[in-house]
Design an enzyme around this catalytic site. Structure first.
Site, PDB file in Angstrom:
ATOM      1  N   ALA A 293      -2.741  -2.471  -9.676  1.00 21.92           N
ATOM      2  CA  ALA A 293      -1.702  -2.045 -10.622  1.00 21.92           C
ATOM      3  C   ALA A 293      -0.998  -0.759 -10.201  1.00 21.92           C
ATOM      4  O   ALA A 293       0.042  -0.414 -10.752  1.00 21.92           O
ATOM      5  CB  ALA A 293      -2.316  -1.857 -12.012  1.00 21.92           C
TER       6      ALA A 293
ATOM      7  N   LEU B 212      -8.273  -4.526  -8.349  1.00 19.10           N
ATOM      8  CA  LEU B 212      -7.300  -3.574  -8.898  1.00 19.10           C
ATOM      9  C   LEU B 212      -6.034  -3.563  -8.033  1.00 19.10           C
ATOM     10  O   LEU B 212      -6.106  -3.316  -6.831  1.00 19.10           O
ATOM     11  CB  LEU B 212      -7.889  -2.159  -8.955  1.00 19.10           C
ATOM     12  CG  LEU B 212      -9.154  -1.979  -9.793  1.00 19.10           C
ATOM     13  CD1 LEU B 212      -9.459  -0.490  -9.951  1.00 19.10           C
ATOM     14  CD2 LEU B 212      -9.023  -2.636 -11.171  1.00 19.10           C
TER      15      LEU B 212
ATOM     16  N   ARG C  28       3.442   6.109  -1.712  1.00 23.43           N
ATOM     17  CA  ARG C  28       3.656   6.534  -0.329  1.00 23.43           C
ATOM     18  C   ARG C  28       4.133   5.416   0.610  1.00 23.43           C
ATOM     19  O   ARG C  28       4.452   5.670   1.763  1.00 23.43           O
ATOM     20  CB  ARG C  28       2.365   7.174   0.220  1.00 23.43           C
ATOM     21  CG  ARG C  28       2.235   8.631  -0.206  1.00 23.43           C
ATOM     22  CD  ARG C  28       0.986   9.245   0.336  1.00 23.43           C
ATOM     23  NE  ARG C  28      -0.190   8.741  -0.362  1.00 23.43           N
ATOM     24  CZ  ARG C  28      -1.418   8.740   0.151  1.00 23.43           C
ATOM     25  NH1 ARG C  28      -1.621   9.207   1.364  1.00 23.43           N
ATOM     26  NH2 ARG C  28      -2.433   8.286  -0.542  1.00 23.43           N
TER      27      ARG C  28
HETATM   28  C1  UD1 Z   1      -9.895   5.851  -5.506  1.00 26.38           C
HETATM   29  C2  UD1 Z   1     -11.185   6.498  -6.007  1.00 26.38           C
HETATM   30  C3  UD1 Z   1     -11.781   7.363  -4.900  1.00 26.38           C
HETATM   31  C4  UD1 Z   1     -12.010   6.507  -3.663  1.00 26.38           C
HETATM   32  C5  UD1 Z   1     -10.727   5.801  -3.247  1.00 26.38           C
HETATM   33  C6  UD1 Z   1     -11.014   4.812  -2.145  1.00 26.38           C
HETATM   34  C7  UD1 Z   1     -10.853   6.869  -8.389  1.00 26.38           C
HETATM   35  C8  UD1 Z   1     -10.539   7.847  -9.453  1.00 26.38           C
HETATM   36  N1  UD1 Z   1     -10.866   7.333  -7.144  1.00 26.38           N
HETATM   37  O1  UD1 Z   1      -8.978   6.898  -5.229  1.00 26.38           O
HETATM   38  O2  UD1 Z   1     -12.997   7.907  -5.336  1.00 26.38           O
HETATM   39  O3  UD1 Z   1     -12.483   7.317  -2.606  1.00 26.38           O
HETATM   40  O4  UD1 Z   1     -10.161   5.065  -4.352  1.00 26.38           O
HETATM   41  O5  UD1 Z   1      -9.832   4.227  -1.668  1.00 26.38           O
HETATM   42  O6  UD1 Z   1     -11.146   5.725  -8.675  1.00 26.38           O
HETATM   43  N2  UD1 Z   1      -5.186   1.348  -9.618  1.00 26.38           N
HETATM   44  C9  UD1 Z   1      -4.869   0.626 -10.742  1.00 26.38           C
HETATM   45  N3  UD1 Z   1      -4.517   1.283 -11.877  1.00 26.38           N
HETATM   46  C10 UD1 Z   1      -4.495   2.643 -11.940  1.00 26.38           C
HETATM   47  C11 UD1 Z   1      -4.819   3.367 -10.783  1.00 26.38           C
HETATM   48  C12 UD1 Z   1      -5.157   2.697  -9.643  1.00 26.38           C
HETATM   49  O7  UD1 Z   1      -4.885  -0.606 -10.723  1.00 26.38           O
HETATM   50  O8  UD1 Z   1      -4.185   3.154 -13.029  1.00 26.38           O
HETATM   51  C13 UD1 Z   1      -5.554   0.613  -8.403  1.00 26.38           C
HETATM   52  C14 UD1 Z   1      -4.620   0.844  -7.245  1.00 26.38           C
HETATM   53  O9  UD1 Z   1      -3.573  -0.107  -7.252  1.00 26.38           O
HETATM   54  C15 UD1 Z   1      -5.530   0.663  -6.056  1.00 26.38           C
HETATM   55  C16 UD1 Z   1      -6.888   1.133  -6.569  1.00 26.38           C
HETATM   56  O10 UD1 Z   1      -6.814   1.067  -7.975  1.00 26.38           O
HETATM   57  O11 UD1 Z   1      -5.660  -0.697  -5.678  1.00 26.38           O
HETATM   58  C17 UD1 Z   1      -7.213   2.552  -6.124  1.00 26.38           C
HETATM   59  O12 UD1 Z   1      -6.236   3.416  -6.664  1.00 26.38           O
HETATM   60  P1  UD1 Z   1      -5.716   4.683  -5.880  1.00 26.38           P
HETATM   61  O13 UD1 Z   1      -4.694   5.357  -6.695  1.00 26.38           O
HETATM   62  O14 UD1 Z   1      -5.343   4.299  -4.509  1.00 26.38           O
HETATM   63  O15 UD1 Z   1      -7.049   5.540  -5.907  1.00 26.38           O
HETATM   64  P2  UD1 Z   1      -7.402   6.715  -4.948  1.00 26.38           P
HETATM   65  O16 UD1 Z   1      -6.740   7.935  -5.391  1.00 26.38           O
HETATM   66  O17 UD1 Z   1      -7.198   6.266  -3.562  1.00 26.38           O
END
Ligand code: UD1
Ligand code: CA
Length: 457
Positions: free
Chosen positions: A11, A9, A16
């Site tokens: 996207a 993932l 921040r």
């Molecule tokens: C997520 C998890 C959380 C976990 C944490 C660990 C969810 C809802 N929460 O939170 O339980 O403890 O990761 O780091 O999954 N991304 C996409 N598309 C989106 C949203 C995110 O590709 O629509 C990708 C981001 O680029 C990233 C990853 O998913 O690589 C995690 O997304 P992020 O927004 O950082 O999730 P957290 O809020 O950190």
């Protein structure tokens, strides 16, 4: 053994970071975050790898263009991690096996950890297995809720009750999933939560309701799942990578005087008994032999340094080769496509560009040598300059074996100085100097006797 498919993932917005660049292209320890994750993924020898891109998708795809066999899924708009994984469906439909889900911003994960995750997942016959860790002050993470010791739910910090916020076991965001029930379950996710997103961790509840097995694997060293959400965290990750890399090199017989300030890339090779002094940067596909001394402030990129070479303080060497026993610097600049011969000396304030300096030759002081082929045992006097550029084209200078170039000479290229020839100090050489000749090209000196006395009168 059924196959492994990797989905990464990448996207998300990375708000921040405060950056115009996609977060996963920021570098730590000489590689971009996504490159590190892909290398770890490769260790599983996956049947396919899909990167989910969205925010600045084209930039991420461009950066990864050279990687063979990689597939991309576009997530637009970005509606959460569950929605992100769903976008990989077209690439995985009709396949079977295990999906390993990674985050593009979690770069420290070790191959051994991933292999263990897959092994446990399969051994327990789980539909989903999540990698977890215990951390102090787990503000941003999803919490692992257990009942009777078993995984019951994953609750996001923003949705958690005060009691759940007290849990210190967190979701790493890294999972193994069986393909067969996965996409149908993802389609049933709902977004009625604090962030209005389709949360991937909600699969835990869906699978439990379906009577499927969900597992959690607790990681020993929680640093491995550190995510990069800010530049502060990027620096933290880089520092950890540096420590690990330097310890590895020291164990293999390289002396590092100050491990805190030696930055050595993952693909750099260094021989035994070489000494790396403080503030040294070794980057890209650099190879350094044994018994070398790399002094403080040196940067070497994509170069090969043979055994027993001394690189004195504050030199930059790029895309070049330095042969055994040569001595470089201090303050030398070796630019691309240069080749410094065995035992040759390149001294202070000397620049080489696309230049071969033969075995035992010396250019010890203040010279520019560009587009030159210099033979063996040649002496290049202080301040020698190859005038290789006429404003339009670059021209070669050839200096044959045993030649002697007097100080402060200009060699206006194209030009050749023959074997054993001399160039008188202060000459502007515009014509070839035949072998064994003396080339002298400067104004004649006249002394006006008594000139000072006359001037006083
Ligand atoms: C997520 C998890 C959380 C976990 C944490 C660990 C969810 C809802 N929460 O939170 O339980 O403890 O990761 O780091 O999954 N991304 C996409 N598309 C989106 C949203 C995110 O590709 O629509 C990708 C981001 O680029 C990233 C990853 O998913 O690589 C995690 O997304 P992020 O927004 O950082 O999730 P957290 O809020 O950190
Ligand atoms: Ca994150």
């Amino acid at each position: 053994m059924s196959s492994i498919h990797v989905v990464i993932l990448a996207a998300g917005r990375g708000t921040r970071m405060n950056s115009a660049e996609p977060k996963v292209l920021h570098k730590a320890g000489g590689l971009s975050l996504i490159d590190r994750v892909l290398r770890t993924a490769d260790s599983l020898d996956p049947a396919s790898t899909v990167v989910v891109v969205g925010h600045l998708a084209e930039r991420v795809q461009d950066a990864l263009r050279k990687r063979m066999g990689l597939r991309f899924a576009l997530q637009a708009p970005q509606l959460g991690t569950g929605h992100a994984l769903l976008q990989a469906e077209p690439h995985l439909a009709g396949r079977s096996g295990t999906v390993v889900l990674l985050s593009g911003d979690v770069p420290l994960l070790r191959p051994e950890t991933l292999a263990a995750l897959v092994e446990t997942h399969r051994a327990r016959g789980a539909a989903a297995t999540v990698l977890t860790a215990r951390v102090a002050g787990p503000h941003e993470y999803g919490r692992i809720v257990r009942e009777g010791g078993r995984l019951a739910a994953i609750v996001e910090h923003k949705d958690a009750t005060p009691e759940q916020r007290g849990i210190d076991e967190i979701n790493s965001g890294i999972y193994a999933f069986e393909l067969e029930p996965l996409f149908a379950a993802l389609k049933s996710l709902e977004s009625a939560n604090a962030q209005g997103e389709y949360y991937l961790p909600d699969l835990v509840g869906i699978y439990r309701a379906q009577g499927r097995t969900v597992e959690a694997v607790l990681l020993e060293d929680s640093r491995e799942i550190l995510g990069v959400n800010s530049r502060r965290e990027l620096a933290d990750v880089a520092a950890i990578l540096k420590t690990t890399r330097n310890e590895e090199l020291m164990a293999a017989g390289v002396s590092i005087v100050d491990p805190a300030s030696a930055w050595i890339g993952p693909d750099v090779v260094i021989g035994v008994d070489t000494v790396i002094h403080p503030n040294v940067y070794l980057e890209g596909q650099t190879r350094i032999g044994s018994n070398c001394e790399i002094h403080a402030g040196v940067r070497i990129v994509d170069s090969t340094i043979d055994d027993g070479v001394v690189v004195n303080n504050y030199c930059v060497i790029t895309e070049s080769h330095v042969a055994r026993g040569a001595r470089i610097g201090p303050f030398a600049h070796i630019r691309p496509q240069s080749d410094v011969g065995e035992g040759a000396h390149v001294g202070n304030f000397t620049e080489l560009k696309k230049t071969t300096l033969g075995k035992g030759s010396k250019a010890n002081h203040l010279s520019y040598l560009g587009d030159a082929v210099i033979g063996e045992r040649v002496n290049i006097g202080a301040g020698t300059i190859t005038c290789n550029y006429d404003g339009t084209h670059k021209h070669p200078t050839i200096i044959e074996d045993g030649a002697f170039i007097g100080s402060d000479s200009q060699l206006v290229a194209p030009v050749r100085v023959g074997q054993g020839a001399y160039v008188a100090a202060g000459s502007s050489i515009v014509k070839d100097v035949p072998p064994g000749a003396l080339g002298i090209a400067r104004g004649k000196q006249t002394n006006k006797t008594g000139w000072v006395e006359k001037r006083k009168k």
